[in-house]
Motif scaffolding. Structure first.
Motif, short mmCIF file in Angstrom:
data_model
loop_
_atom_site.label_atom_id
_atom_site.label_comp_id
_atom_site.label_asym_id
_atom_site.label_seq_id
_atom_site.Cartn_x
_atom_site.Cartn_y
_atom_site.Cartn_z
N VAL A 1 0.86 -1.18 0.00
CA VAL A 1 0.00 0.00 0.00
C VAL A 1 0.90 1.23 0.00
N PHE A 2 0.63 2.14 -0.94
CA PHE A 2 1.35 3.42 -1.01
C PHE A 2 0.40 4.54 -0.60
N THR A 3 0.86 5.43 0.29
CA THR A 3 0.11 6.66 0.56
C THR A 3 1.10 7.82 0.53
N GLY A 4 0.58 9.04 0.56
CA GLY A 4 1.45 10.19 0.73
C GLY A 4 1.85 10.26 2.20
N MET A 5 2.93 10.98 2.52
CA MET A 5 3.27 11.09 3.94
C MET A 5 2.31 12.02 4.66
N GLN A 6 1.76 12.99 3.95
CA GLN A 6 0.77 13.89 4.55
C GLN A 6 -0.02 14.56 3.44
N SER A 7 -1.13 15.19 3.82
CA SER A 7 -1.88 15.95 2.83
C SER A 7 -1.42 17.40 2.88
N GLN A 8 -1.63 18.12 1.78
CA GLN A 8 -1.19 19.52 1.76
C GLN A 8 -2.14 20.43 2.54
N ASP A 9 -3.42 20.03 2.63
CA ASP A 9 -4.35 20.93 3.30
C ASP A 9 -4.39 20.70 4.82
N ARG A 10 -4.54 19.45 5.25
CA ARG A 10 -4.60 19.21 6.70
C ARG A 10 -3.25 18.84 7.29
N GLY A 11 -2.51 18.06 6.53
CA GLY A 11 -1.16 17.73 6.95
C GLY A 11 -1.06 16.97 8.26
N SER A 12 -1.99 16.05 8.52
CA SER A 12 -1.92 15.31 9.78
C SER A 12 -0.81 14.27 9.79
N ALA A 13 -0.42 13.79 8.60
CA ALA A 13 0.57 12.71 8.53
C ALA A 13 0.16 11.53 9.41
N GLN A 14 -1.10 11.15 9.32
CA GLN A 14 -1.61 10.05 10.15
C GLN A 14 -2.19 8.90 9.34
N VAL A 15 -2.91 9.22 8.26
CA VAL A 15 -3.76 8.21 7.61
C VAL A 15 -2.98 6.95 7.21
N GLY A 16 -1.81 7.12 6.59
CA GLY A 16 -1.06 5.95 6.14
C GLY A 16 -0.75 4.99 7.28
N VAL A 17 -0.13 5.52 8.33
CA VAL A 17 0.28 4.67 9.45
C VAL A 17 -0.95 4.06 10.14
N LEU A 18 -2.02 4.83 10.26
CA LEU A 18 -3.24 4.30 10.89
C LEU A 18 -3.78 3.12 10.09
N VAL A 19 -3.79 3.24 8.76
CA VAL A 19 -4.28 2.15 7.91
C VAL A 19 -3.44 0.89 8.17
N ALA A 20 -2.12 1.05 8.20
CA ALA A 20 -1.24 -0.11 8.43
C ALA A 20 -1.52 -0.74 9.79
N GLU A 21 -1.70 0.10 10.80
CA GLU A 21 -1.97 -0.43 12.14
C GLU A 21 -3.31 -1.17 12.17
#
Ligand SMILES: Cc1cc2nc3c(=O)[nH]c(=O)nc-3n(C[C@H](O)[C@H](O)[C@H](O)COP(=O)(O)OP(=O)(O)OC[C@H]3O[C@@H](n4cnc5c(N)ncnc54)[C@H](O)[C@@H]3O)c2cc1C
Ligand SMILES: Cc1cc2nc3c(=O)[nH]c(=O)nc-3n(C[C@H](O)[C@H](O)[C@H](O)COP(=O)(O)OP(=O)(O)OC[C@H]3O[C@@H](n4cnc5c(N)ncnc54)[C@H](O)[C@@H]3O)c2cc1C
Lengths: 258, 302
Positions: free
Chosen positions: A116-136
C-alpha cells in the motif's frame, strides 16, 4: 502482486481560503482541486514498480470524498493505475484521519494487497496520520517519509528522510505500507493516449457508510487566517514604483546596500 | 494534567528537541514524565520519572517494538496526553500509539487554549483549532514552536523491556551529502521557489543574487525538480541560514522552509499572492509577478 494507492484531492494551495459557515474548514466554492502533491509520488512509485515487474502487478487507486475526487482518480488511472475505487460520502461534513483510515482499512482488509502506497501527509490538513493508521488497522508493517524505494523478492528496502539531510535505510517484508515524501521520484505527466485509455478503466463506487461507522475522534473549529505576527509591510503597485520603494527600504533598514 | 513526553535519541545521542518537549510541558503547566529509547549514559536532566529502554537492545528506529515499549509506559503512567515532536521519529510513532489506544491525535501543534490545540493547515496559510473528543489524547508539537527549556534534576529511572518482535530491519544511516555551497556564512541569500515556474528562470534569480553580491538558495520543489542541486536547499531538510538579507522569490513560506531562514536579519519576499504565509515573517512583502519585478530590481542594482 496487488498494490493499493491512496490519494486525496486537495485545493490548490495558491487559492484564497475562506472559512465555511461554521468555520470548521474552508468554503469549497471557487476552489480548484488537484491531487495531493505527496500522492503524485505515491502513484508514480507504484507505476514504476509495475513497469519493473513487466506489468504483472495490479494497481488499485482509492480516494474518499465527494464526486469531484473522480478527477484525481482519472489522473492516477491515466498515469498507469489499473482500476479505481471511489468511496463516496454524500455528507460533506469533514471526516478526520481516524475515520478516513477506518474506511480504507475496511475496504482493503479482505483484498490481500501486497503493498500500500500513501502520501506522507496531505497539503491541506497535513496530519501525517492516515497511512500509518491504515497499516496499524490492517496489522501490517509500515514505514514513513520515503525518499527511496526498492522491492525485490517480497522485501521492501526503504530510504527514509530524517532531519538535516540525514537518511536511514530500513527493510520490511510485504505485505507492507509505505508513505511517500516529496522528491521520491519525478512524477510523469499523463499522455493523451493514456488519458484516452484510462477512460475505459473501471471505477467502482462504494458508499462510505457501508465501510465504517466510526465516530470522529477530534473536532475542528475556528478555521482562520493567522494573526499577523511580524511588523512587515506589504507593497503593491507598478513594478517601477515597487523597485524604487524596495531600494529605499533596503538602504534604510539593512547594512548590505551602499 | 499528566504528560508523557516522548524523547528522541539518534546516532547515539539524545536529540535537542527533547528540551522543546520540556518547554511545552512548562507552557501548559503539565506534570511531566519522559519516555526514551536511549541510553542510561545519556539521561536527560529533569526531575520526574524516566521510562527508559535501551536503544542498543531495541534499536533507534524500530516502530513496532518502540510502540510496545511506549504502551507499557502509558499503562503505568496513565497520562492525559502523550506528547511527541512532529519529526521523522514522532510522526512515524504517534499514530501507531493513537491507533492502539484508539485515542484522538492532533498533529503539529503550535499553541493551545483550554482543551483546543492550534494547528496550521493549507500549507500554513490558515490556522484552526482541533479538540480531542477522547478523554486522553496523543499530540505532536511542531519543531521550534515551543522554546527549548533546560531544567535541572535527576530523573527516577524505570527500565522498560519487551519481547515484542520487530517488523522492520534497520540497515543504517546515510550521512547528509557534502555541500559545495556554504549558504550558512553568506551575508545575502537570494532564493528561488516554485514560483519561478521553470528551470530557465533560475537564471533570473542567479542574476539578482549576483547583483546583490549574495549566494543563490532554493526551496525544496526547485531542488526536487532537478532545477538546481541539493546544496542550495534552504529549510529543515536543507541548510539553515541567517544572512543579513534574505530574498525569497516565489516561495510560499511553508513551515519547513521558514525553519531554515526565519532568523535572517531582514527578509524581502516577492510573491504574487498577498496571503502567502511568507508574509508572516517578511519585513517587506512585494506583491508582484517575479518575472517582471526581479529583472527590474536586478537592472537597478547593477
Ligand atoms: C464525505 C467527506 C467529506 C470530506 N470533506 C472534507 C472537507 O470538507 N474538508 C476536508 O479537508 N477534508 C474533507 N474530507 C477528507 C478528510 O478530511 C481527510 O481526508 C482526513 O481528515 C485525512 O486527514 P489528512 O488530510 O490530514 O490526512 P493525512 O494523514 O495528512 O494524509 C496522508 C495520506 O493519507 C491518504 N489520504 C488522506 N485522505 C484521503 C482520502 N480522503 N482518500 C484517500 N486517501 C487519503 C493520502 O495518501 C494522503 O497522502 C472529507 C472526507 C469525506 C469522506
Ligand atoms: C518533512 C518535510 C521536509 C521538508 N523540507 C523542506 C526544506 O528543507 N525546504 C523547503 O523549502 N521545503 C521543504 N519541504 C516542503 C515544504 O513543505 C513546501 O512544499 C515547499 O517549501 C514549498 O516550496 P515553494 O514555496 O517554493 O513552493 P509553493 O508552496 O508551491 O509556492 C510557490 C509560491 O510562488 C508564488 N508564485 C507563483 N508564481 C509566481 C510569480 N510569477 N511571481 C511571484 N510569485 C509567484 C505562489 O503564490 C506561491 O506562494 C519539506 C516538507 C516536508 C514534509
Amino acid at each position: 502482486m496487488k498494490i493499493l494507492v491512496c490519494i486525496k484531492q486537495v485545493p490548490d494551495m495558491e487559492s484564497h481560503f475562506r472559512p465555511n459557515g461554521s468555520a470548521t474548514w474552508f468554503d469549497e466554492s471557487d476552489l480548484a482541486f488537484r491531487m495531493n502533491e505527496y500522492d503524485e509520488y505515491a502513484v508514480e512509485e507504484a507505476v514504476r514498480l509495475k513497469e519493473q515487474l513487466g506489468g504483472a502487478p495490479e494497481i488499485t487507486v482509492l480516494s474518499i470524498g465527494p464526486d469531484r475526487v473522480i478527477e484525481a482518480i482519472k489522473k492516477a488511472l491515466a498515469i498507469g493505475c489499473d482500476c479505481a475505487v471511489h468511496i463516496k460520502e454524500p455528507d460533506v461534513a469533514s471526516k478526520e484521519p481516524w475515520q478516513i483510515a477506518s474506511m480504507i482499512a475496511a475496504y482493503a482488509r479482505s483484498k490481500q494487497f501486497d503493498l500500500v502506497f500513501t502520501g506522507m501527509q496531505s497539503q491541506d490538513r497535513g496530519s501525517a496520520q492516515v497511512g500509518v493508521l491504515v497499516a496499524e488497522l490492517l496489522g501490517i508493517p509500515s514505514t514513513t517519509t520515503l525518499v527511496g524505494f526498492a522491492w525485490a523478492d517480497g522485501v521492501v528496502t526503504a530510504t527514509r528522510e530524517l532531519e538535516g539531510g540525514v537518511k536511514s535505510k530500513v527493510r520490511l517484508k510485504t505485505p507492507a505500507l509505505v508513505t511517500c515524501q516529496l522528491g521520491l521520484n519525478s512524477p510523469r505527466y499523463p499522455t493523451l493516449p493514456n488519458i484516452m485509455k484510462a477512460r475505459k478503466k473501471e471505477i467502482t463506487t462504494l458508499q462510505a457508510g457501508e465501510l465504517s461507522s466510526e465516530k470522529p475522534l477530534t473536532g475542528s473549529a475556528a478555521f482562520r487566517h493567522p494573526e499577523k505576527r511580524g511588523s512587515g509591510v506589504v507593497l503593491e503597485g507598478s513594478v517601477d514604483e515597487l523597485v524604487e520603494k524596495v531600494l529605499v527600504i533596503l538602504k534604510d533598514k539593512t547594512a548590505v546596500l551602499r | 494534567m499528566k504528560l508523557l513526553l516522548v524523547g528522541e535519541y539518534r546516532e547515539g545521542r539524545l536529540l535537542d528537541t527533547t528540551a522543546e518537549l520540556l518547554g511545552f510541558a512548562a507552557a501548559i503547566s503539565g506534570d511531566a514524565s519522559l519516555f526514551l529509547v536511549g541510553s542510561a549514559e545519556a539521561v536527560p536532566a529533569f526531575s520526574g520519572t524516566l521510562y527508559l529502554a535501551d536503544a542498543k537492545v531495541y534499536g533507534e528506529y524500530n516502530p513496532e517494538v518502540h510502540k510496545q515499549l511506549l504502551l507499557k509506559a502509558v499503562q503505568e503512567e496513565n497520562p492525559d496526553l502523550v506528547v511527541f515532536v512532529h519529526s521523522s521519529y514522532g510522526w512515524d510513532l504517534a499514530p501507531r500509539v493513537a491507533a492502539s489506544l484508539k485515542l484522538a491525535q492532533v498533529s503539529e501543534v503550535i499553541g493551545f487554549a483550554g482543551n483546543a490545540y492550534e494547528v496550521g493547515c493549507c500549507n500554513a496559510k490558515m490556522h484552526r483549532n482541533v479538540t480531542p473528543l477522547t478523554s486522553k489524547a496523543v499530540i505532536t508539537i511542531q519543531a521550534g514552536a515551543f522554546p527549548a527549556l533546560q531544567v535541572e534534576g535527576t530523573p527516577s529511572v524505570k527500565v522498560l523491556s519487551t519481547d515484542a518482535a520487530s517488523t522492520t530491519e534497520f540497515m543504517g544511516y546515510e550521512p547528509a551529502e557534502a555541500r559545495d555551497v556554504n549558504l550558512a556564512k553568506a551575508e545575502i541569500v537570494v532564493s528561488a521557489g516554485r514560483g519561478i515556474g521553470k528551470k530557465e528562470n533560475i537564471e533570473l534569480i542567479r542574476s539578482l543574487a549576483k547583483a546583490f553580491g549574495g549566494e543563490l538558495g532554493a526551496s525544496r520543489p526547485v531542488v526536487d525538480a532537478g532545477w538546481i542541486d541539493h546544496g542550495h536547499q534552504v529549510g529543515s531538510t536543507g541548510q539553515t541560514v541567517t544572512p543579513k538579507l534574505y530574498v525569497a522569490c516565489g516561495i510560499s513560506g511553508s513551515i519547513q522552509h521558514l525553519a531554515g531562514m526565519k532568523k535572517s536579519g531582514f527578509i524581502l519576499a516577492i510573491n504574487k499572492d498577498k496571503d502567502a504565509p511568507i508574509g508572516e515573517v517578511a519585513d517587506v512583502l512585494v506583491v508582484a509577478d517575479l518575472l517582471q519585478f526581479v529583472p527590474a530590481l536586478t537592472a537597478k542594482l547593477s
